[in-house]
Design a protein around this motif. Structure first.
Motif, PDB file in Angstrom:
ATOM      1  N   PRO A  21     -13.604   6.121   2.705  1.00  0.00           N
ATOM      2  CA  PRO A  21     -12.893   4.848   2.486  1.00  0.00           C
ATOM      3  C   PRO A  21     -12.587   4.552   1.028  1.00  0.00           C
ATOM      4  O   PRO A  21     -11.521   4.014   0.711  1.00  0.00           O
ATOM      5  CB  PRO A  21     -13.858   3.808   3.067  1.00  0.00           C
ATOM      6  CG  PRO A  21     -14.614   4.547   4.106  1.00  0.00           C
ATOM      7  CD  PRO A  21     -14.748   5.955   3.594  1.00  0.00           C
ATOM      8  N   ARG A  22     -13.489   4.904   0.118  1.00  0.00           N
ATOM      9  CA  ARG A  22     -13.237   4.618  -1.299  1.00  0.00           C
ATOM     10  C   ARG A  22     -12.118   5.498  -1.840  1.00  0.00           C
ATOM     11  O   ARG A  22     -11.262   5.049  -2.597  1.00  0.00           O
ATOM     12  CB  ARG A  22     -14.523   4.829  -2.093  1.00  0.00           C
ATOM     13  CG  ARG A  22     -15.640   3.907  -1.637  1.00  0.00           C
ATOM     14  CD  ARG A  22     -16.978   4.370  -2.158  1.00  0.00           C
ATOM     15  NE  ARG A  22     -18.070   3.677  -1.464  1.00  0.00           N
ATOM     16  CZ  ARG A  22     -19.315   4.084  -1.448  1.00  0.00           C
ATOM     17  NH1 ARG A  22     -19.649   5.171  -2.091  1.00  0.00           N
ATOM     18  NH2 ARG A  22     -20.246   3.413  -0.808  1.00  0.00           N
TER      19      ARG A  22
ATOM     20  N   GLU B 195     -18.490  -0.230   7.036  1.00  0.00           N
ATOM     21  CA  GLU B 195     -17.291  -0.789   7.652  1.00  0.00           C
ATOM     22  C   GLU B 195     -17.662  -2.032   8.458  1.00  0.00           C
ATOM     23  O   GLU B 195     -18.717  -2.084   9.086  1.00  0.00           O
ATOM     24  CB  GLU B 195     -16.642   0.236   8.579  1.00  0.00           C
ATOM     25  CG  GLU B 195     -16.188   1.494   7.866  1.00  0.00           C
ATOM     26  CD  GLU B 195     -15.827   2.599   8.830  1.00  0.00           C
ATOM     27  OE1 GLU B 195     -14.935   3.391   8.514  1.00  0.00           O
ATOM     28  OE2 GLU B 195     -16.452   2.662   9.909  1.00  0.00           O
TER      29      GLU B 195
ATOM     30  N   MET C 101       0.851  -1.191   0.000  1.00  0.00           N
ATOM     31  CA  MET C 101       0.000   0.000   0.000  1.00  0.00           C
ATOM     32  C   MET C 101       0.885   1.238   0.000  1.00  0.00           C
ATOM     33  O   MET C 101       1.747   1.388   0.863  1.00  0.00           O
ATOM     34  CB  MET C 101      -0.922   0.005   1.219  1.00  0.00           C
ATOM     35  CG  MET C 101      -1.909   1.153   1.232  1.00  0.00           C
ATOM     36  SD  MET C 101      -3.122   1.040   2.581  1.00  0.00           S
ATOM     37  CE  MET C 101      -2.077   1.341   3.989  1.00  0.00           C
TER      38      MET C 101
ATOM     39  N   PRO D  73     -13.069  -4.498  -0.008  1.00  0.00           N
ATOM     40  CA  PRO D  73     -13.010  -3.778  -1.296  1.00  0.00           C
ATOM     41  C   PRO D  73     -14.399  -3.405  -1.786  1.00  0.00           C
ATOM     42  O   PRO D  73     -15.376  -4.138  -1.560  1.00  0.00           O
ATOM     43  CB  PRO D  73     -12.346  -4.797  -2.236  1.00  0.00           C
ATOM     44  CG  PRO D  73     -11.584  -5.702  -1.338  1.00  0.00           C
ATOM     45  CD  PRO D  73     -12.359  -5.787  -0.056  1.00  0.00           C
ATOM     46  N   ARG D  74     -14.474  -2.275  -2.440  1.00  0.00           N
ATOM     47  CA  ARG D  74     -15.761  -1.750  -2.890  1.00  0.00           C
ATOM     48  C   ARG D  74     -16.476  -2.716  -3.820  1.00  0.00           C
ATOM     49  O   ARG D  74     -17.690  -2.799  -3.836  1.00  0.00           O
ATOM     50  CB  ARG D  74     -15.523  -0.390  -3.578  1.00  0.00           C
ATOM     51  CG  ARG D  74     -16.754   0.255  -4.143  1.00  0.00           C
ATOM     52  CD  ARG D  74     -17.794   0.470  -3.048  1.00  0.00           C
ATOM     53  NE  ARG D  74     -19.064   0.806  -3.637  1.00  0.00           N
ATOM     54  CZ  ARG D  74     -19.888  -0.051  -4.201  1.00  0.00           C
ATOM     55  NH1 ARG D  74     -19.564  -1.325  -4.250  1.00  0.00           N
ATOM     56  NH2 ARG D  74     -21.040   0.345  -4.710  1.00  0.00           N
TER      57      ARG D  74
ATOM     58  N   THR E  99      -4.166   5.259  -1.900  1.00  0.00           N
ATOM     59  CA  THR E  99      -3.133   4.332  -1.425  1.00  0.00           C
ATOM     60  C   THR E  99      -2.771   3.302  -2.488  1.00  0.00           C
ATOM     61  O   THR E  99      -1.720   2.672  -2.398  1.00  0.00           O
ATOM     62  CB  THR E  99      -3.602   3.612  -0.147  1.00  0.00           C
ATOM     63  OG1 THR E  99      -4.877   3.011  -0.379  1.00  0.00           O
ATOM     64  CG2 THR E  99      -3.714   4.595   1.007  1.00  0.00           C
ATOM     65  N   THR E 100      -3.624   3.115  -3.477  1.00  0.00           N
ATOM     66  CA  THR E 100      -3.296   2.237  -4.607  1.00  0.00           C
ATOM     67  C   THR E 100      -2.419   2.966  -5.622  1.00  0.00           C
ATOM     68  O   THR E 100      -1.578   2.364  -6.293  1.00  0.00           O
ATOM     69  CB  THR E 100      -4.581   1.736  -5.294  1.00  0.00           C
ATOM     70  OG1 THR E 100      -5.403   1.087  -4.324  1.00  0.00           O
ATOM     71  CG2 THR E 100      -4.273   0.772  -6.427  1.00  0.00           C
TER      72      THR E 100
ATOM     73  N   ARG F   3      -9.775   6.791   0.023  1.00  0.00           N
ATOM     74  CA  ARG F   3      -8.569   6.325   0.693  1.00  0.00           C
ATOM     75  C   ARG F   3      -7.963   5.131  -0.047  1.00  0.00           C
ATOM     76  O   ARG F   3      -6.742   5.049  -0.237  1.00  0.00           O
ATOM     77  CB  ARG F   3      -8.916   5.934   2.128  1.00  0.00           C
ATOM     78  CG  ARG F   3      -7.728   5.581   3.009  1.00  0.00           C
ATOM     79  CD  ARG F   3      -8.209   4.998   4.327  1.00  0.00           C
ATOM     80  NE  ARG F   3      -9.268   5.801   4.898  1.00  0.00           N
ATOM     81  CZ  ARG F   3     -10.248   5.301   5.649  1.00  0.00           C
ATOM     82  NH1 ARG F   3     -10.299   4.018   5.912  1.00  0.00           N
ATOM     83  NH2 ARG F   3     -11.177   6.098   6.145  1.00  0.00           N
ATOM     84  N   THR F   4      -8.810   4.213  -0.485  1.00  0.00           N
ATOM     85  CA  THR F   4      -8.313   3.056  -1.227  1.00  0.00           C
ATOM     86  C   THR F   4      -7.647   3.482  -2.527  1.00  0.00           C
ATOM     87  O   THR F   4      -6.603   2.943  -2.919  1.00  0.00           O
ATOM     88  CB  THR F   4      -9.480   2.090  -1.529  1.00  0.00           C
ATOM     89  OG1 THR F   4     -10.105   1.718  -0.304  1.00  0.00           O
ATOM     90  CG2 THR F   4      -8.986   0.847  -2.241  1.00  0.00           C
TER      91      THR F   4
END
Length: 684
Positions: A55-56, A538, A1, A551-552, A62-63, A58-59
């Protein structure tokens, strides 16, 4: 990450101008494309503290491993470039609408010497007139079959056309009058093109003028005693009117408009589009998308507009586009649409009249499409298996949770506190295993304490069952009742003696801790517990300070959401039922053997409980179906029930003569005391 700070641009590098930006991963693949009025302000939002990001988002950050941007002069150019890059790179974190089918169009190839009418799918071609899209190809063929009688345009392929020209013999349609047979020179190329133009005009909605012209020709033929020709014209008019009936008038002002509706939940969104031309619905299409990024309804509409009109020009973009929410800002999108059309386009939300009513119809179609998509997704065996495996992996379970139980608490401002238990086995609902509970250990609103009580009661019964060797004896019926009242062969209620592999609670850390504590107190340590918090979807585990973020696109998250939503639905249904029963309560409910029919007969005969209370036993016996013994029981029950306190006019001190609870209204139906509106509150 990746750490976003490792690729964050230096201060002053990002320009404060409109532009389009791209996030790339470590393999240089574009994973997200966005546009901004100010690149500096927009990109700064991505490099905040990770804890404050959705959260989406953030993912995504970090990707990513790098970010780059392109400066443009206007927001309209940014919109165009964003559409081009999304189409070119297909980024995984952008909203991408998926057609559930390739919609067919009715196409007229005006770019050929002898235009042809046919069904077409896929990419549009230059010089071809398109009408639709249609839901089914057979709908196009039915319409064309009716219109060919009046507009005998060529429908055959190039090979059939050349073969007929070579042999000098037309195809069957040429013999029966549904083709003007330009292949054998029955009409010239110009005459055939005129037929094709008339066909296009009729399909474009200019129907009234053409039908009036045919009617005038029919009248002239009849006056000239050309009855056969008049009969043919009459049949032609009938065929055209029948074709018009296939698309009813929905907007009386002959409007050309597209109506776009969006139905969405936390995870997915469905878009439905109705194409209205000449006031009639000429086509319909729909898409479904995963909401990979944090996005508003207005942004979903903007993406739908990009996909819908990104390749269109001229009249394919209507004068009016009606939407449920406007993009923010709306001006660049409106300017982009006008640029593609070549004239002004009205982009707005319908507020009243026929257009608002039609938008409601489109919205219902969108809701139905989303529900159908979810049903198909849930019924797929492979998908269910993958969902259970993903849940097991995310929660570190030894095996896939084949039986999942979910619990939810529902109340109305602390009153009528109830709980629900729903069961999913192998990813499917088991409604015969559902249970519902009344909270009895305390009064008032405390979701955490309620959750502890429900889990304790359910698994205390499970432990008691483990000690038995025979069938379950349901000696505590208040502990739970099946949703549909199904029975075993011996007539006893179905049981919930089987243990789940996973207990899911609707809530976050406090509810999870309460459920875990209840299991620990009972000495149960082989059942996993988790909670699903609705706000950010969450997954919370006992004793963990941070949630598990699935994961979404995870099928496991989708299954957990379905389980949680079903528990919520079941709990609210029970809570509303109990509330309605409380409002309908009456002293007559305590009379043994007195059913609803005889209650209604008593209230209808006397008019109110007040008059019934003052009646004698002999007067009560006059009511059909009421015997003396029952009448005596009624008198005793009403005497024991304290009458409601009379209402007082606070201004004058006068006692108001009001009907008592349980009296009848003008139609003879019981009128309840304390209308639900007086106790309105938030259901949980």
């Amino acid at each position: 990450m990746a750490d976003p700070s490792s690729y964050r641009p230096k201060p002053g590098e990002i320009p404060d101008t409109p532009g389009v930006y791209r996030f790339r991963d470590e393999h240089r693949r574009v994973i997200y494309v966005g546009k901004a009025k100010s690149l500096r302000q927009r990109l700064a939002n991505y490099f905040q503290d990770l804890a404050s990001l959705h959260p989406r988002t953030r993912t995504m950050v970090t990707t990513a491993a790098s970010v780059e941007w392109t400066v443009v002069s206007t927001e309209v150019e940014a919109l165009q470039l964003e559409y081009s890059w999304i189409k070119e790179f297909d980024p995984r974190f952008n909203v991408k609408y998926r057609d559930d089918k390739s919609y067919p169009y009715l196409a007229v190839t005006m770019n050929e010497e002898f235009p042809r009418v046919q069904v077409m799918r896929g990419q549009k071609r230059k010089g071809v007139r398109y009408f639709g899209p249609y839901g089914h190809a057979w709908a196009i063929r039915d319409t064309v079959d009716l219109l060919l009688r009046v507009f005998p345009v060529r429908t055959c392929s190039a090979g059939v056309f050349k073969n007929a020209a070579r042999t000098g013999r037309p195809c069957l349609l040429g013999y029966i009058g549904k083709c003007s047979a330009p292949c054998v020179d029955r009409v010239s190329a110009d005459e055939h093109r005129d037929l094709a133009e008339d066909f296009c005009d009729f399909m474009a909605g200019r129907t009234g003028t053409y039908i009036r012209r045919l009617e005038q020709q029919m009248t002239d033929a009849a006056e000239e005693m050309e009855y056969e020709r008049a009969a043919r014209l009459r049949d032609d008019i009938g065929a055209l009117k029948k074709a018009m009936e296939k698309s009813a008038v929905v907007l009386a002002d002959a409007t050309d408009a597209d109506l776009i509706a969006v139905a969405e939940d936390e995870l997915e969104a469905a878009v439905q589009i109705f194409h209205v031309r000449g006031g009639r619905v000429r086509g319909q299409r729909g898409w479904v998308t995963d909401k990979v990024e944090e996005i508003t309804t207005g942004a979903l509409v903007e993406h739908a507009l990009q996909q819908l009109y990104g390749e269109e020009k001229g009249d394919s973009v209507p004068k009016e586009v009606l939407v449920p929410a406007l993009p923010d800002p709306v001006e660049p999108v409106q300017e982009w649409l006008a640029e593609r059309r070549g004239s002004g386009v009205s982009l707005r939300i319908p507020q009243r009249g026929d257009k608002k009513a039609l938008m409601e119809t489109v919205q219902r179609n969108a809701l139905q499409a989303l529900g159908l998509h979810k049903t198909k997704r849930a019924s797929d065996l492979t998908t269910r298996s993958r969902a259970l495996e993903e849940i097991a992996e995310a929660l570190d379970l030894d095996s896939a949770p084949l039986r999942i139980e979910c619990y939810d608490i529902s109340h109305l401002q602390g009153d009528d506190v109830v709980a629900s238990m729903v069961v999913f086995e192998d990813g499917l609902q088991r409604k015969s295993e559902y249970r519902r509970f009344q909270i009895k250990g305390f009064a008032g609103q405390d979701d955490v304490r309620s959750m502890h009580e429900v889990i304790s009661r359910r698994f205390r019964r499970y432990l008691a069952e483990k000690e038995k060797t025979g069938e379950w004896v349901d000696d505590l019926p208040e502990e739970g009742t099946p949703e549909n009242g199904l029975k075993d062969d011996d007539g006893r209620p179905k049981k919930f003696a089987y243990p789940p592999q996973l207990v899911v609670v609707d809530g976050g850390q406090p509810q999870v801790a309460a459920a875990k504590k209840a299991l620990d107190e009972l000495g149960i340590d082989d059942i996993a517990v988790c909670g699903l918090a609705k706000r950010l979807e969450e997954v919370w585990l006992p004793d963990d300070d941070d949630p598990v973020v699935l994961p979404r696109t995870s099928e496991g998250l989708y299954l957990l959401q379905r389980v949680r939503d079903e528990a919520h639905r079941f709990a609210i249904t029970y809570q509303r039922t109990k509330r309605a029963q409380r409002f309908r309560s009456s002293p007559l409910d305590d009379v043994p053997g007195l059913g609803d029919t005889r209650k209604q007969a008593l209230l209808k005969h006397f008019g109110s409980l007040k008059k019934l209370r003052s009646a004698t036993i002999d007067q009560i016996c006059e009511v059909p179906g009421i015997g003396r013994k029952t009448a005596e029981t009624i008198v005793v029950a009403l005497a024991q029930a304290a009458p409601a306190a009379p209402a007082v006019n606070t201004a004058t001190g006068e006692i108001m003569e009001e009907e008592e609870p349980g009296t009848t209204g003008s139609g003879g139906e019981p009128v309840t005391a304390g209308a639900p509106d007086e106790r309105r509150g938030q259901e949980t």
